[in-house]
Design a protein around this motif. Structure first.
Motif, mmCIF file in Angstrom:
data_model
loop_
_atom_site.group_PDB
_atom_site.id
_atom_site.type_symbol
_atom_site.label_atom_id
_atom_site.label_comp_id
_atom_site.label_asym_id
_atom_site.label_seq_id
_atom_site.Cartn_x
_atom_site.Cartn_y
_atom_site.Cartn_z
ATOM 1 N N THR A 40 0.797 -1.291 0.006
ATOM 2 C CA THR A 40 0.003 -0.049 -0.091
ATOM 3 C C THR A 40 0.877 1.241 -0.056
ATOM 4 O O THR A 40 0.667 2.250 -0.842
ATOM 5 C CB THR A 40 -1.061 0.013 1.217
ATOM 6 O OG1 THR A 40 -1.275 -1.199 1.335
ATOM 7 C CG2 THR A 40 -1.912 1.039 1.072
ATOM 8 N N VAL A 41 1.859 1.390 0.900
ATOM 9 C CA VAL A 41 2.861 2.401 0.917
ATOM 10 C C VAL A 41 3.322 2.555 -0.321
ATOM 11 O O VAL A 41 3.662 3.723 -0.903
ATOM 12 C CB VAL A 41 3.778 2.177 2.171
ATOM 13 C CG1 VAL A 41 4.671 3.538 2.355
ATOM 14 C CG2 VAL A 41 3.024 1.949 3.454
ATOM 15 N N THR A 42 4.047 1.500 -0.981
ATOM 16 C CA THR A 42 4.677 1.519 -2.232
ATOM 17 C C THR A 42 4.027 2.272 -3.144
ATOM 18 O O THR A 42 4.326 3.026 -3.832
ATOM 19 C CB THR A 42 5.435 0.210 -2.461
ATOM 20 O OG1 THR A 42 5.797 -0.276 -1.406
ATOM 21 C CG2 THR A 42 6.538 0.318 -3.420
ATOM 22 N N ALA A 43 2.631 1.631 -3.360
ATOM 23 C CA ALA A 43 1.861 1.898 -4.490
ATOM 24 C C ALA A 43 1.407 3.482 -4.219
ATOM 25 O O ALA A 43 1.772 4.301 -5.425
ATOM 26 C CB ALA A 43 0.461 1.075 -4.556
ATOM 27 N N ALA A 44 1.064 3.868 -2.776
ATOM 28 C CA ALA A 44 0.733 5.518 -2.864
ATOM 29 C C ALA A 44 1.914 6.354 -3.175
ATOM 30 O O ALA A 44 1.643 7.184 -3.775
ATOM 31 C CB ALA A 44 0.233 5.346 -1.348
ATOM 32 N N LEU A 45 3.131 5.827 -2.779
ATOM 33 C CA LEU A 45 4.150 6.644 -3.064
ATOM 34 C C LEU A 45 4.500 6.721 -4.574
ATOM 35 O O LEU A 45 4.963 7.653 -5.206
ATOM 36 C CB LEU A 45 5.517 6.307 -2.326
ATOM 37 C CG LEU A 45 5.472 6.579 -0.846
ATOM 38 C CD1 LEU A 45 6.587 6.198 0.002
ATOM 39 C CD2 LEU A 45 5.530 8.107 -0.612
ATOM 40 N N TRP B 194 1.672 18.938 -1.051
ATOM 41 C CA TRP B 194 0.513 18.669 -0.713
ATOM 42 C C TRP B 194 0.285 17.141 -1.271
ATOM 43 O O TRP B 194 -0.466 16.155 -0.716
ATOM 44 C CB TRP B 194 -0.699 19.360 -0.889
ATOM 45 C CG TRP B 194 -1.875 18.727 -0.512
ATOM 46 C CD1 TRP B 194 -2.893 18.146 -1.121
ATOM 47 C CD2 TRP B 194 -2.371 18.919 1.090
ATOM 48 N NE1 TRP B 194 -3.801 17.850 -0.214
ATOM 49 C CE2 TRP B 194 -3.648 18.351 1.092
ATOM 50 C CE3 TRP B 194 -1.705 19.498 2.136
ATOM 51 C CZ2 TRP B 194 -4.244 17.926 2.252
ATOM 52 C CZ3 TRP B 194 -2.486 19.338 3.423
ATOM 53 C CH2 TRP B 194 -3.689 18.581 3.462
ATOM 54 N N ILE B 195 0.836 16.691 -2.447
ATOM 55 C CA ILE B 195 0.618 15.547 -3.146
ATOM 56 C C ILE B 195 1.237 14.436 -2.247
ATOM 57 O O ILE B 195 0.788 13.379 -2.166
ATOM 58 C CB ILE B 195 1.436 15.383 -4.512
ATOM 59 C CG1 ILE B 195 0.451 16.435 -5.738
ATOM 60 C CG2 ILE B 195 1.452 14.044 -5.109
ATOM 61 C CD1 ILE B 195 0.946 16.611 -6.989
ATOM 62 N N PHE B 196 2.538 14.770 -1.694
ATOM 63 C CA PHE B 196 2.933 13.881 -0.815
ATOM 64 C C PHE B 196 2.353 13.846 0.598
ATOM 65 O O PHE B 196 2.148 12.821 1.144
ATOM 66 C CB PHE B 196 4.394 13.947 -0.675
ATOM 67 C CG PHE B 196 5.130 13.389 -1.874
ATOM 68 C CD1 PHE B 196 5.568 12.405 -2.059
ATOM 69 C CD2 PHE B 196 5.616 14.355 -2.842
ATOM 70 C CE1 PHE B 196 6.030 11.939 -3.407
ATOM 71 C CE2 PHE B 196 6.070 13.973 -4.084
ATOM 72 C CZ PHE B 196 6.214 12.637 -4.220
ATOM 73 N N LEU B 197 1.978 15.069 1.090
ATOM 74 C CA LEU B 197 1.532 15.023 2.487
ATOM 75 C C LEU B 197 0.089 14.274 2.709
ATOM 76 O O LEU B 197 0.246 13.817 3.724
ATOM 77 C CB LEU B 197 1.148 16.517 2.944
ATOM 78 C CG LEU B 197 2.355 17.408 3.498
ATOM 79 C CD1 LEU B 197 1.848 18.869 3.735
ATOM 80 C CD2 LEU B 197 2.807 16.926 4.688
ATOM 81 N N PHE B 198 -0.750 14.525 1.627
ATOM 82 C CA PHE B 198 -2.123 13.868 1.665
ATOM 83 C C PHE B 198 -2.046 12.217 1.995
ATOM 84 O O PHE B 198 -2.610 11.849 2.734
ATOM 85 C CB PHE B 198 -2.859 14.367 0.533
ATOM 86 C CG PHE B 198 -4.152 13.593 0.440
ATOM 87 C CD1 PHE B 198 -5.201 13.690 1.628
ATOM 88 C CD2 PHE B 198 -4.636 12.791 -0.757
ATOM 89 C CE1 PHE B 198 -6.480 12.948 1.528
ATOM 90 C CE2 PHE B 198 -5.579 12.090 -0.819
ATOM 91 C CZ PHE B 198 -6.562 12.293 0.380
ATOM 92 N N PRO B 199 -1.423 11.517 1.031
ATOM 93 C CA PRO B 199 -1.638 10.082 1.071
ATOM 94 C C PRO B 199 -0.659 10.022 2.353
ATOM 95 O O PRO B 199 -1.118 8.863 3.339
ATOM 96 C CB PRO B 199 -0.685 9.589 0.111
ATOM 97 C CG PRO B 199 -0.076 10.588 -0.552
ATOM 98 C CD PRO B 199 -0.739 11.781 -0.336
ATOM 99 N N LEU B 200 0.596 10.630 2.918
ATOM 100 C CA LEU B 200 1.442 10.009 3.892
ATOM 101 C C LEU B 200 0.654 10.417 5.400
ATOM 102 O O LEU B 200 0.621 9.554 6.253
ATOM 103 C CB LEU B 200 2.800 10.654 3.978
ATOM 104 C CG LEU B 200 3.685 10.320 2.863
ATOM 105 C CD1 LEU B 200 4.918 11.149 2.923
ATOM 106 C CD2 LEU B 200 4.024 8.834 3.168
ATOM 107 N N LEU B 201 -0.013 11.370 5.456
ATOM 108 C CA LEU B 201 -0.681 11.679 6.754
ATOM 109 C C LEU B 201 -2.337 10.990 6.902
ATOM 110 O O LEU B 201 -2.791 10.772 7.782
ATOM 111 C CB LEU B 201 -0.845 13.170 7.016
ATOM 112 C CG LEU B 201 0.450 13.889 7.294
ATOM 113 C CD1 LEU B 201 0.381 15.442 7.265
ATOM 114 C CD2 LEU B 201 1.308 13.248 8.424
#
Lengths: 94, 205
Positions: A40-45, B194-201
């Motif tokens: 999941t993390v890999t796909a999202a990143l 924000w493109i990175f903040l949104f999925p990470l948080l």
């Protein structure tokens, strides 16, 4: 290169990019609703990486900028990647 | 140079202006990059706590803000197309829409944060001190990263308002719009973060 001769990005192209970005956002939401741990993390990143590529090349116009600028931007991302890698190596073997 | 009345400043160098803006953007990327690194290390250390904490965030507000920012990023990119095509009215309208979107983003953020403040969850609050270490770290990072991002939104808004005034006055025009370009670059940076903040948080849990 002065601005008189610079590239004009058509409205249509920009709308298309927005559409792809929105699609990617919803794919990310769908993917992260399943619990597949590390995948999941890999796909999202990966999707976030693709989105930032689109923003950088089309919205930020990098696709049509000088080679110097494009190399510089890649170097910054490479630098960040190396920093992450070194930090995680340090963290894992402590 | 042609015979038209296009006055080009002797010392003007748009390429250099843009390069300067990009160099500044690099420092911003590494600033947020460092924060992402701190986030990932602590996430690796406290996976369970980070998972529970992230469930507290409203994905709906996060999605709305993502759509708002992506849309505003497009409108500001379009404003450059419009100024290149000498369409001053459309340029002004598009910058105006972008500023409006920035404002909507901040209103959303106000409600999101306000909701947490009501429950006693804010940096330095008594509740924060009582939380487990992992939860404490998550919310500290959440407030710091989204707060710093919101500060960038405010700065971006100021830049865009200045650009709006300049376009209106005519000092930004079809053959001289590097200020608008640099303002737009700054606005895209805010979107990029924000493109990175949104999925990470909000999403990865």
């Amino acid at each position: 290169m002065d601005n008189n001769g610079s590239h004009i990005t058509e409205y249509k192209v920009l709308i298309r990019i927005l559409f792809i970005l929105l699609l990617c956002t919803f794919i990310t939401i769908e993917i992260t609703s399943f619990d597949l741990a590390a995948f999941t993390v890999t796909a999202a990143l990966l999707i976030a990486g693709f989105k930032s590529y689109l923003v950088l090349s089309y919205f930020m116009h990098l696709k049509y900028e000088s080679l110097l600028l494009r190399i510089l931007v890649s170097m910054v991302f490479l630098l960040f990647f190396v920093i992450v890698l070194i930090t995680f190596i340090d963290y894992s073997f402590r | 140079m042609s015979e038209h009345n296009t006055h080009i400043d002797e010392h003007r160098d748009d390429e250099a202006s843009k390069l300067g803006m990009w160099l500044f953007i690099f420092t911003e990327l590494l600033l947020f990059g460092g924060l992402f690194l701190v986030y990932s290390i602590f996430r690796a250390q406290y996976p369970a706590n980070f998972h529970e904490s992230s469930l507290e965030l409203s994905v709906t507000i996060g999605v709305i803000n993502t759509v708002v920012l992506l849309f505003s990023s497009m409108t500001i990119a379009m404003s450059i197309t419009a100024i290149q095509k000498k369409n001053k009215k459309l340029t002004l309208a598009l910058i105006g829409v972008t500023i409006l979107m920035a404002f909507i983003f901040l209103v959303n953020k106000y409600f999101e944060w306000g909701h947490k403040f009501e429950h006693g969850l804010y940096p330095g609050s008594e509740l924060m001190q009582l939380l487990e270490r992992g939860h404490h770290l998550y919310f500290s990072l959440y407030f710091f990263m989204t707060g710093l991002h919101a500060l960038h939104i405010v700065i971006g808004m100021v830049l865009l308002v200045i650009a709006y005034v300049k376009v209106n006055k005519g000092s930004i025009k079809h053959d001289k719009f590097v200020f608008l370009e640099n303002g737009a670059l700054y606005w895209h940076l805010v979107d990029l973060i924000w493109i990175f903040l949104f999925p990470l948080l909000y999403l990865i849990s």
